[in-house]
Design an enzyme around this catalytic site. Structure first.
Site, short mmCIF file in Angstrom:
data_model
loop_
_atom_site.label_atom_id
_atom_site.label_comp_id
_atom_site.label_asym_id
_atom_site.label_seq_id
_atom_site.Cartn_x
_atom_site.Cartn_y
_atom_site.Cartn_z
N ASN A 433 8.49 2.47 2.65
CA ASN A 433 7.85 2.37 4.08
C ASN A 433 6.65 3.22 3.86
OD1 ASN A 433 7.89 2.54 7.23
ND2 ASN A 433 7.48 4.84 6.71
N GLU A 434 5.59 2.45 4.08
CA GLU A 434 4.07 2.95 4.16
C GLU A 434 3.43 3.72 2.96
OE1 GLU A 434 3.93 3.16 9.13
OE2 GLU A 434 3.58 5.03 7.88
N ASN A 435 4.03 3.66 1.81
CA ASN A 435 3.39 4.38 0.68
C ASN A 435 2.46 3.51 -0.03
OD1 ASN A 435 5.38 6.22 1.15
ND2 ASN A 435 6.73 5.76 -0.29
N SER A 479 6.68 -2.12 3.08
CA SER A 479 6.12 -2.45 4.48
C SER A 479 5.17 -1.42 4.97
CB SER A 479 7.48 -2.55 5.30
OG SER A 479 7.15 -3.08 6.57
#
Length: 838
Positions: A433-435, A479
């Site tokens: 997530n978002e990395n 994502s």
């Protein structure tokens, strides 16, 4: 056959040396009874030694728990066995633990997200033997690892990326900081002989109408069983096959084919038939019951799932395709349903997921800062037809790729990909997530100066593990992620996108500015239900910035963002009740703006995943269902937004259009009734236009000029009706619209089942009428959210759990936008009502 003994009873939690107020054990150390599975926080709460951290500001007083070392202890009872091997199995330890049996150290753990097995053969004498699980504070371990590998940036000031533990234990912008420790999953003794099933991974496929199950089996043998031939029997429904495993082999694959199986479909697309799947390990040289060594059982479903990432004139697609049918994903993000996750049981999972399905949801994304959920979660999704997008557990941080983390991450990923493979609901593995986005946009690259940060996991290791362990499912690296570094990670034209400029910086009308291929996160905050806030907070008076409310607002400048979001549309609320109502309205309006816009652009946009379905404690957040399990108005709005058929008015370059979204498998044919309506309810113009929306398509009707309200008018609105469904379009924002003083009649009738039917009849236009049922009583709940009525129209709201139904009480719990705007924000409706007993 394997003999299994749960280790449930007799556990104690030893307290720190300076602790007072608990019982004293034989060793003179104070202790309390411990529940296994459980955690330190729940044990201390049960013993009355910790104030509920969900109430007021008690979270701060519980911080010491996460920085303390803790010890669990019990005595394993005598257990006579003729089996060759005895194992002590922990399905989950949270997180850094040393396990000692009878004074001998069995091993050490440092990963919450995997299981552990210890050979205790010969360690269980005829008398009881003490078992101790000593936990080191997660902070101690995380800080130790950070000192070894070097610091890395993250989105929060806690070291969560240096330990394989639920990241949101360390706090998030919707969650408390409650750093848990404990035996959080079951413990058992397994006694076995010859061989056991170490891992079973069923690969389920469908080709040309034939279902195929390939059960990949990994074995563990005793020394005596090393050279014995074995048999793996696979049963799928009524079909049985057997596969011989040669002496010495520790892997096998058994295959069964099913002719024309009934296909498993997502919710809204068809049924969810499930087949019993059983793998039995047999000693090929034994006969009768003695031949059976071990057994594995699950229920599986036959379906295909692929991910269409084809390039086109709009960019790069991101469309889930199930059984050959492209799906617009009507999704919600899922966080752990309790900050103390051992309190989540099968019934709670079922309640929450049934709520999701009832709202039209067909996809649940398990977010990467939480946990791989229990099998109860995925079983419920299988049965309800909820597709699962499963994140690997990485979120909002740069993760080191060095030891000791790398080997733990690989073991964790392999175990969980295999564990979840049986579930037909599982549709997609996502790397993080978002990395990838964080590396590009959050100033990580310069701070890292070449240090590892997780890219090797997301673009290498995890993709390889999924391909090797379960190639039947697609994998996506992250994502948001555009598919390659050729595009910005959060480029809406490619792959998945997160839309957070809206909420953080700009008004929700900015959702209309682009059409992402798949919106995996977007959201808008609102406070919890009034009864939830009142239960959790003792603030007197309760205000948006009273101490408890502020503590239960974890987002950076969260109240400021709420205020600025309101200011775009409404006058400044003059009291708490108006603020509470309008922030709920604004949350609904924001999510509706996004989903209606993006659904109207199907198939270019192939999914919306609202942040978020649920909360883990009482908090102001983006959730549709609050931490006390009360639905917010957003939850009810999702039923409309995610319905199979949706009517919405949308701006296009050529002008306003009515978009008729048809997600069913049948034609939607009818007549759209378009009306320009005065604020007093008079119909100023009406046009009837026939339409047909083919299956899984969107029909668009250009709106004739005669039904369009004058530009900037505060006295007219547009309605589009098809059958019982209707959409409204107001040409100006609420604070500029000429709402009449609200007036309505209320009738209350008690039904035979004890529920109350509250019928509201509008005397005037009523915008976003809301019955806040929890204000009638903490146990009361309504079946509807925001409803707009024209003069003379009625709506019936069913209320359950209401002890003393009355029209006056119902009227006092009603709110509408009219009153909030007309009164400059002072009050939302009750002073402007007319109630009649009917």
């Amino acid at each position: 056959m394997k003999d299994v003994t749960p280790v449930v009873d007799g556990w104690n939690l030893r307290l720190p040396g300076d602790f007072r107020g608990a019982g004293t054990g034989e060793d003179g150390r104070e202790k309390v009874t411990a529940a296994v599975p459980g955690c330190v926080h729940t044990d201390l709460l049960a013993a009355g030694l910790l104030a509920d951290p969900f109430l007021d500001r008690n979270e701060l007083d519980a911080a010491w728990v996460g920085r303390t070392d803790w010890t669990y202890e019990t005595v394993l009872p005598p257990h006579a066995t003729t089996h060759e091997r005895s194992d002590l199995v922990f399905d989950g330890l949270d997180t850094v633990a040393e396990i000692t049996l009878g004074g001998s150290v069995l091993g050490r753990t440092r990963n919450m997200h995997r299981s552990y097995r210890f050979d205790v053969t010969g360690e269980l004498p005829g008398t009881g033997v003490p078992l101790t699980v000593a936990f080191t504070s997660a902070y101690t371990e995380a800080e130790r690892v950070r000192s070894l590998v070097g610091d890395r940036p993250n989105a929060y000031p806690e070291p969560f990326q240096f330990i394989r533990k639920m990241a949101c234990s360390f706090g998030w912008d919707w969650g408390p900081t409650l750093v848990t420790a404990g035996i959080w999953k079951p413990v058992r003794l397994e006694h076995w002989s010859t061989a056991r099933l170490a891992r079973v991974t069923p690969l389920v496929t469908v080709t040309d109408g034939t279902g195929r199950v390939e059960a990949r089996v990994e074995l563990e043998r005793t020394a005596a069983g090393a050279e014995r031939p074995l048999t793996v029997r696979l049963r799928v429904g009524g079909t049985v096959t057997e596969t011989v495993v040669p002496a010495g082999a520790d892997r096998a694959a058994a295959v069964a084919e099913i002719a024309a199986p009934d296909l498993w479909w997502p919710h809204g697309y068809g049924e969810q038939p499930l087949y019993d799947c059983e793998v039995t390990l047999l000693d090929a040289q034994a006969r009768g019951p003695a031949a059976e060594l071990d057994r594995w059982q699950r229920r599986i479903g036959f379906r295909t799932v692929t991910l269409d990432t084809s390039p086109d004139e709009h960019g790069t697609a991101f469309t889930l395709v199930v059984n050959g049918t492209p799906v617009f994903a009507r999704g919600v993000n899922w966080i752990p349903d309790d900050a103390l996750p051992t309190r989540i049981d099968a019934a709670r999972y079922r309640r929450r997921l049934e709520q999701a399905a009832a709202a039209g949801v067909d996809l649940v994304r398990v977010w990467g800062g939480g946990i791989y959920e229990s099998d109860d979660f995925y079983v419920a999704c299988d049965e309800l037809g909820l597709l699962v997008w499963q994140d690997f557990l990485f979120a909002c941080a740069a993760y080191p790729e060095e030891q000791p983390l790398r080997s733990e991450i690989e073991a964790e990923a392999r175990e969980n990909v295999s564990r979840l493979a049986a579930h037909p609901s599982l549709a997609l593995w996502n790397g993080n997530n978002e990395n990838l986005w964080g590396f590009r946009d959050w100033e990580w690259e310069e701070a890292l100066a070449g240090d590892s940060w997780g890219e090797g996991y997301y673009l290498g290791l995890l993709a390889r593990i999924v391909a090797e362990t379960d190639p039947t499912r697609p994998y996506w690296a992250g994502s948001p992620w555009s598919g390659s570094w050729d595009h910005h990670p959060n480029d809406p034209r490619h792959g998945t996108a997160h839309s957070w400029e809206v909420w953080n910086r700009v008004d929700y009308t900015a959702y209309l500015d682009d059409v992402p291929r798949f919106v995996a996160e977007f959201g808008w905050q609102a406070p919890p239900a009034y009864a939830t806030a009142r239960r959790a907070l003792s603030d007197d008076p309760l205000t948006p910035d009273s101490p408890g409310m502020l503590h239960h607002q974890k987002a950076g400048d969260g109240n400021g963002k709420l205020a600025r979001g309101l200011a775009h549309h409404f006058p400044v609320p003059a009291d708490f009740d108006t603020w509470h109502y309008l922030t709920q309205v604004n949350q609904v309006r924001a999510i509706a703006t996004g989903i209606e816009h993006w659904r109207s652009h199907w198939p270019v946009c192939a999914g919306t995943v609202v942040w978020q379905l649920n909360d883990c404690w009482p908090v102001t957040s983006w959730a549709a269902i609050d931490g006390d399990e009360r639905p917010k108005p957003l939850y009810h709005e999702l039923k409309r937004l995610y319905a199979d058929r949706l009517i919405t008015v949308q701006p296009r370059p050529e002008g306003l259009v009515a978009a008729l979204v048809n997600q069913t498998a049948q034609d939607w044919t009818g007549t759209a009734v378009l009306c320009r309506v005065a604020v007093d309810g008079a119909v100023l113009a009406e046009v009837r236009l026939p339409f047909t929306a083919a299956p899984r398509t969107v029909a668009r009707i250009a709106l004739p000029a005669e039904v369009l309200p004058a530009a900037g008018s505060g006295k007219e609105l547009l309605t589009v009706r098809v059958g019982d469904e209707r959409a409204f379009w107001f040409p100006v924002r609420d604070k500029d619209f000429g709402y009449p003083e609200p007036s309505w009649d209320v009738d209350v009738a008690v039904r035979p089942d004890g529920r109350a039917a509250v019928t509201v009849t509008a005397r005037t236009l009523l915008r976003d009428l809301l019955l806040q049922a929890d204000r009638l009583g903490p146990e009361a709940g309504a079946d509807r959210g925001l409803t707009t009525l024209l003069p003379g129209e009625s709506v019936t709201i069913t209320v359950s759990g209401w002890d003393r139904p009355s029209p006056d009480a119902a009227a006092a719990a009603l709110s509408c936008v009219n009153a909030a705007v007309r009164d400059g924000g002072a009050g939302t409706g009750p002073r402007a009502t007319s109630s009649h007993p009917g």
